[in-house]
Design a protein around this motif. Structure first.
Motif, PDB file in Angstrom:
ATOM      1  N   ASP A 123      -8.395  20.095  -6.081  1.00 44.61           N
ATOM      2  CA  ASP A 123      -9.401  19.390  -7.050  1.00 44.61           C
ATOM      3  C   ASP A 123      -9.897  18.220  -6.777  1.00 44.61           C
ATOM      4  O   ASP A 123      -9.047  17.087  -7.039  1.00 44.61           O
ATOM      5  N   LYS A 124     -10.826  17.995  -5.860  1.00 44.83           N
ATOM      6  CA  LYS A 124     -11.518  16.683  -5.748  1.00 44.83           C
ATOM      7  C   LYS A 124     -11.611  15.620  -6.859  1.00 44.83           C
ATOM      8  O   LYS A 124     -11.208  14.468  -6.901  1.00 44.83           O
ATOM      9  N   ASN A 125     -12.142  16.208  -8.096  1.00 43.53           N
ATOM     10  CA  ASN A 125     -12.425  15.386  -9.221  1.00 43.53           C
ATOM     11  C   ASN A 125     -11.066  14.888  -9.640  1.00 43.53           C
ATOM     12  O   ASN A 125     -11.117  13.538 -10.181  1.00 43.53           O
ATOM     13  N   LEU A 126     -10.105  15.780  -9.648  1.00 46.23           N
ATOM     14  CA  LEU A 126      -8.928  15.212 -10.487  1.00 46.23           C
ATOM     15  C   LEU A 126      -8.237  14.235  -9.668  1.00 46.23           C
ATOM     16  O   LEU A 126      -7.727  12.966  -9.940  1.00 46.23           O
ATOM     17  N   ILE A 127      -8.309  14.392  -8.273  1.00 45.75           N
ATOM     18  CA  ILE A 127      -7.791  13.424  -7.153  1.00 45.75           C
ATOM     19  C   ILE A 127      -8.418  11.885  -7.438  1.00 45.75           C
ATOM     20  O   ILE A 127      -7.876  11.079  -7.749  1.00 45.75           O
ATOM     21  N   LEU A 132      -2.692  15.402  -5.347  1.00 46.55           N
ATOM     22  CA  LEU A 132      -2.898  15.426  -3.948  1.00 46.55           C
ATOM     23  C   LEU A 132      -2.485  16.789  -3.585  1.00 46.55           C
ATOM     24  O   LEU A 132      -3.240  17.303  -2.466  1.00 46.55           O
ATOM     25  N   THR A 133      -1.771  17.364  -4.277  1.00 47.58           N
ATOM     26  CA  THR A 133      -1.299  18.980  -3.879  1.00 47.58           C
ATOM     27  C   THR A 133      -2.196  20.045  -4.134  1.00 47.58           C
ATOM     28  O   THR A 133      -1.943  21.022  -3.889  1.00 47.58           O
ATOM     29  N   MET A 134      -3.184  19.623  -5.245  1.00 50.64           N
ATOM     30  CA  MET A 134      -3.993  20.685  -5.631  1.00 50.64           C
ATOM     31  C   MET A 134      -5.273  20.615  -5.078  1.00 50.64           C
ATOM     32  O   MET A 134      -5.710  19.444  -4.300  1.00 50.64           O
ATOM     33  N   LEU A 165      -1.758   5.175  -2.111  1.00 49.16           N
ATOM     34  CA  LEU A 165      -0.345   5.282  -2.340  1.00 49.16           C
ATOM     35  C   LEU A 165       0.233   4.400  -1.556  1.00 49.16           C
ATOM     36  O   LEU A 165       1.315   3.493  -2.097  1.00 49.16           O
ATOM     37  N   GLY A 166       0.103   4.301  -0.314  1.00 50.98           N
ATOM     38  CA  GLY A 166       0.846   3.336   0.823  1.00 50.98           C
ATOM     39  C   GLY A 166       0.661   2.061   0.565  1.00 50.98           C
ATOM     40  O   GLY A 166       1.514   1.300   0.410  1.00 50.98           O
ATOM     41  N   VAL A 167      -0.657   1.726  -0.001  1.00 52.69           N
ATOM     42  CA  VAL A 167      -1.156   0.273  -0.018  1.00 52.69           C
ATOM     43  C   VAL A 167      -0.280   0.035  -1.386  1.00 52.69           C
ATOM     44  O   VAL A 167       0.393  -1.210  -1.301  1.00 52.69           O
ATOM     45  N   THR A 168      -0.200   0.449  -2.380  1.00 50.50           N
ATOM     46  CA  THR A 168       0.332   0.023  -3.505  1.00 50.50           C
ATOM     47  C   THR A 168       1.837   0.072  -3.283  1.00 50.50           C
ATOM     48  O   THR A 168       2.425  -0.799  -3.889  1.00 50.50           O
ATOM     49  N   GLU A 169       2.499   1.127  -2.746  1.00 47.61           N
ATOM     50  CA  GLU A 169       3.871   1.036  -2.608  1.00 47.61           C
ATOM     51  C   GLU A 169       4.244  -0.284  -1.706  1.00 47.61           C
ATOM     52  O   GLU A 169       5.120  -1.033  -2.102  1.00 47.61           O
ATOM     53  N   LYS A 170       3.503  -0.802  -0.724  1.00 45.50           N
ATOM     54  CA  LYS A 170       3.773  -1.891   0.241  1.00 45.50           C
ATOM     55  C   LYS A 170       3.575  -3.112  -0.838  1.00 45.50           C
ATOM     56  O   LYS A 170       4.396  -4.129  -0.818  1.00 45.50           O
ATOM     57  N   PHE A 171       2.738  -3.264  -1.705  1.00 46.55           N
ATOM     58  CA  PHE A 171       2.344  -4.200  -2.612  1.00 46.55           C
ATOM     59  C   PHE A 171       3.590  -4.508  -3.572  1.00 46.55           C
ATOM     60  O   PHE A 171       3.937  -5.398  -3.721  1.00 46.55           O
ATOM     61  N   GLU A 182     -11.520  14.045   2.331  1.00 45.88           N
ATOM     62  CA  GLU A 182     -11.773  12.492   2.225  1.00 45.88           C
ATOM     63  C   GLU A 182     -11.063  12.123   0.799  1.00 45.88           C
ATOM     64  O   GLU A 182     -10.439  10.845   0.929  1.00 45.88           O
ATOM     65  N   ALA A 183     -10.893  12.669  -0.193  1.00 48.59           N
ATOM     66  CA  ALA A 183     -10.461  12.145  -1.415  1.00 48.59           C
ATOM     67  C   ALA A 183      -8.773  12.144  -1.137  1.00 48.59           C
ATOM     68  O   ALA A 183      -8.055  11.163  -1.462  1.00 48.59           O
ATOM     69  N   ARG A 184      -8.295  13.218  -0.608  1.00 46.16           N
ATOM     70  CA  ARG A 184      -6.878  13.186  -0.439  1.00 46.16           C
ATOM     71  C   ARG A 184      -6.476  12.022   0.722  1.00 46.16           C
ATOM     72  O   ARG A 184      -5.409  11.390   0.483  1.00 46.16           O
ATOM     73  N   THR A 185      -7.400  11.806   1.753  1.00 51.07           N
ATOM     74  CA  THR A 185      -7.040  10.627   2.767  1.00 51.07           C
ATOM     75  C   THR A 185      -7.095   9.201   1.848  1.00 51.07           C
ATOM     76  O   THR A 185      -6.144   8.598   2.102  1.00 51.07           O
ATOM     77  N   GLU A 186      -7.968   9.070   0.671  1.00 53.22           N
ATOM     78  CA  GLU A 186      -8.200   7.971   0.217  1.00 53.22           C
ATOM     79  C   GLU A 186      -6.905   7.925  -0.657  1.00 53.22           C
ATOM     80  O   GLU A 186      -6.675   6.680  -0.819  1.00 53.22           O
TER      81      GLU A 186
END
Length: 618
Positions: free
Chosen positions: A582-586, A578-580, A545-551, A536-540
């Motif tokens: 660790d949910k808390n890090l993401i 995202l490659t790690m 990232l996608g939204v920020t890039e578009k913005f 879920e953290a990776r999906t979020e």
């Protein structure tokens, strides 16, 4: 290896199993069982201690976790690391709780999105499900200590107004605590059972369940016929309870002694002292006319009439909720046959009098109001265990049914032990711009990742009109008919495009396979929850990232050079996280990116608004 004895036809467990009833409350929680000798429901407690376990969790600096009475002591001394009322956050998004965010003394992460809420303690992030699991684990261990036997199966109660997401979160919390949650029961239904209402299958009655706890109030109107409990309407206030009675008394006293709110905020000991004396006065005045105590160079006094006057507006709010519940159900007070009182705050005589006056009949309060819900859950557990032959349980689904969502997660639409026939539906949307079809994969099982469950069927919903990601609304509905046949339908609501599939009954599983799937879900609950949280953290993270890039591509002129660099660095850090594993890090990198982007997102909003208003007179 322990075996789970289960009747595949009905999903009911064999008599030898110990099944407990759990009231997972906002303020307090407790466990009850049917006493093996007296056959009566009893709340579990050790010797002369209370049956209640405060629903409070404290985290210290070294990562130790305290639950219950021990944790409650930290509410005043270490509020930012002490979580209370986690039940209020169950299945909620940031937006749902934003109006009442100031109620919580700990950090509820708020980035104004529809994502499920998270609580930050130090550098760790906890979901309400994980927090509730700590409380359930404490209750499980307490029950095992008292009963001297392993406890792995439970019936857990929830408010009647809990939605599907909140019920699923409660099930997940039980699983994470090492419990097989056999049934989620509505609290008013459990309270009715504890009063013996609904146990007689010939009885037809309409009742009101008035539930006023420490922090929440709700009123539910139920029609009970042929052993079936139908909730006609519910109403309430999730931020009103006995704690507010205490606050009204504290305000009265501090006003008397010219003590400001600021003084109370600065002096935790003073505030806690006043609160404890107010709680003491409230309880004392239920049986006496006056309360008086010398404390902290003050003589604190209160009489019954003054107290009743202080809390009258609060009681008035509960009566207004009751009036609205009647209106919603199309009933009058005269249509209600019995009023069942639930929650410790209903012990206050002024509450009983007001409720009795409103409904025009005496209230039913003979069962301990703190324990009534848990006792009812124990009765329901006894029915499930097959010990109560008088009540018939309808046929139920042996395993949960759901679909695959982003990140390979299982999204449960029909939980195991749901009565047949049953139906459930949920809305989904597309992940990519212009996405023209959506794959619907149907799974059966109790694990969080679909790869650990059994695939039943798959089909594609084609012909979705080209729209930006997130705009199409696809409703997926499951219907299990009386023959146990599962019908799955997917429909795009804007265009009406529809597709469906039929899955045959019993789904070809043997008793042993069901048994193994249930056992695996308990054994791997912690790993599953961590895998789900990471997915879920990776999906979020990917979505942000996608939204920020578009913005940035659209609004680069609104950003300074420094902001562009800071945003790029934050995006890079999130990309790496995202490659790690660790949910808390993401989540901390998501939070960092949100902090950086919030100011220029607000500027863009202001620019859009002023552009829209240009040339218009307001």
């Amino acid at each position: 290896m322990a075996k789970i004895a289960i009747n595949i036809a009905t999903g009911s467990l064999q008599q030898a199993d110990m099944i407990v009833g759990i009231d997972l409350g906002t303020t307090n929680s407790l466990v009850a069982i049917i006493h093996p000798e007296s056959k009566q429901p009893v709340a579990l407690k050790e010797h002369d201690s209370s049956s209640l376990v405060p629903s409070v969790v404290h985290f210290d600096e070294t990562g130790n976790i305290a639950v219950g009475e021990e944790a409650r002591e930290y509410l005043e001394t270490d509020p930012q690391n002490t979580v209370f009322s986690a039940k209020r956050l169950m299945g909620k998004s940031y937006r749902d709780i934003s109006e009442n965010a100031s109620f919580f003394s700990y950090r509820v992460i708020d980035d104004d999105t529809d994502s499920l809420v998270k609580v930050q303690v130090g550098d760790k992030f906890y979901s309400p499900t994980e927090l509730s699991a700590f409380i359930l684990k404490e209750l499980k261990q307490r029950a095992e200590h008292i009963l001297k036997t392993p406890v792995t199966k439970a019936v857990i109660t929830v408010p009647a107004y809990f939605n599907d997401a909140q019920r699923q979160a409660t099930r997940d919390a039980g699983k994470l605590a090492g419990l097989d949650v056999l049934r989620i029961v509505n609290e008013p239904t459990a309270a009715s059972l504890a009063y013996g209402i609904g146990l007689d299958r010939e009885q037809e009655t309409t009742i009101a369940v008035y539930d006023l706890g420490g922090g929440t109030f709700d009123i539910s109107l139920l029609r009970i016929a042929n052993g079936i409990f139908e909730v006609l309407s519910t109403n309430g206030n999730t931020y009103l309870g006995g704690d507010d009675f205490d606050r009204a008394v504290v305000k009265h006293w501090t006003h008397q002694f010219n003590i400001s709110d600021e003084e109370l905020k600065q002096n935790h000991e003073l505030a806690q002292g006043f609160r404890l004396r107010a709680e003491e006065a409230k309880k004392y005045l239920s049986h006496h006319d006056t309360y008086s105590v010398a404390w902290h160079n003050h003589v604190l006094e209160l009489d019954r009439d003054t107290f009743d006057g202080l809390i009258a507006p609060l009681i008035g709010q509960t009566i207004e909720c009751s009036r609205l519940a009647l209106a919603d159900a199309g009933l009058t007070a005269a249509d209600i046959d019995s009023i069942v009182m639930v929650g410790g705050s209903t012990r206050v005589p002024a509450v009983k009098n007001a409720v009795s006056g409103f409904f025009g009949k005496a209230v039913n309060d003979t069962v301990n109001p703190d324990e009534v819900v848990a006792l009812g859950a124990a009765i329901q557990a006894d029915i499930l265990a097959g010990n109560n032959k008088d009540l018939l349980l309808l046929d139920i689904t042996p395993l949960s049914l759901g679909i695959e969502t982003m990140g390979g997660l299982m999204d449960v639409l029909i939980p195991r032990n749901a009565k047949i026939p049953t139906k459930a539906g949920r809305q989904y949307t597309t992940q990519k711009d212009g996405q023209g079809d959506m794959r619907i994969s149907v799974y059966q099982g109790e694990r969080d990742l679909v790869k650990d469950n059994r695939k039943l069927a798959e089909f594609s919903l084609k012909g979705i009109p080209a729209m930006p990601a997130g705009l199409p609304k696809v409703e997926v509905s499951f219907l299990i008919n009386a023959d146990g046949i599962l019908l799955v339908k997917a429909k795009e609501l804007r265009s009406g495009v529809e597709q469906g599939i039929e899955v045959r009954p019993q789904y070809g599983l043997t008793d042993a396979e069901v048994e193994k799937m249930l056992l695996d879900s308990i054994t791997h609950a912690k790993d599953d929850m961590q895998a789900r949280a990471l997915a879920e953290a990776r999906t979020e993270g990917e979505q942000i990232l996608g939204v920020t890039e578009k913005f940035i591509a659209k609004n680069s002129g609104l950003l300074s050079g420094e902001e562009m660099i800071a945003t790029a660095e934050a995006m890079q850090a999130l990309q790496l996280a995202l490659t790690m594993e660790d949910k808390n890090l993401i989540q901390s990198k998501i939070e960092s990116l949100n902090e950086i982007s919030r100011p220029f997102a607000e500027r863009a909003m202001d620019a859009a608004v002023s552009g829209a208003l240009k040339g218009k007179k307001v």
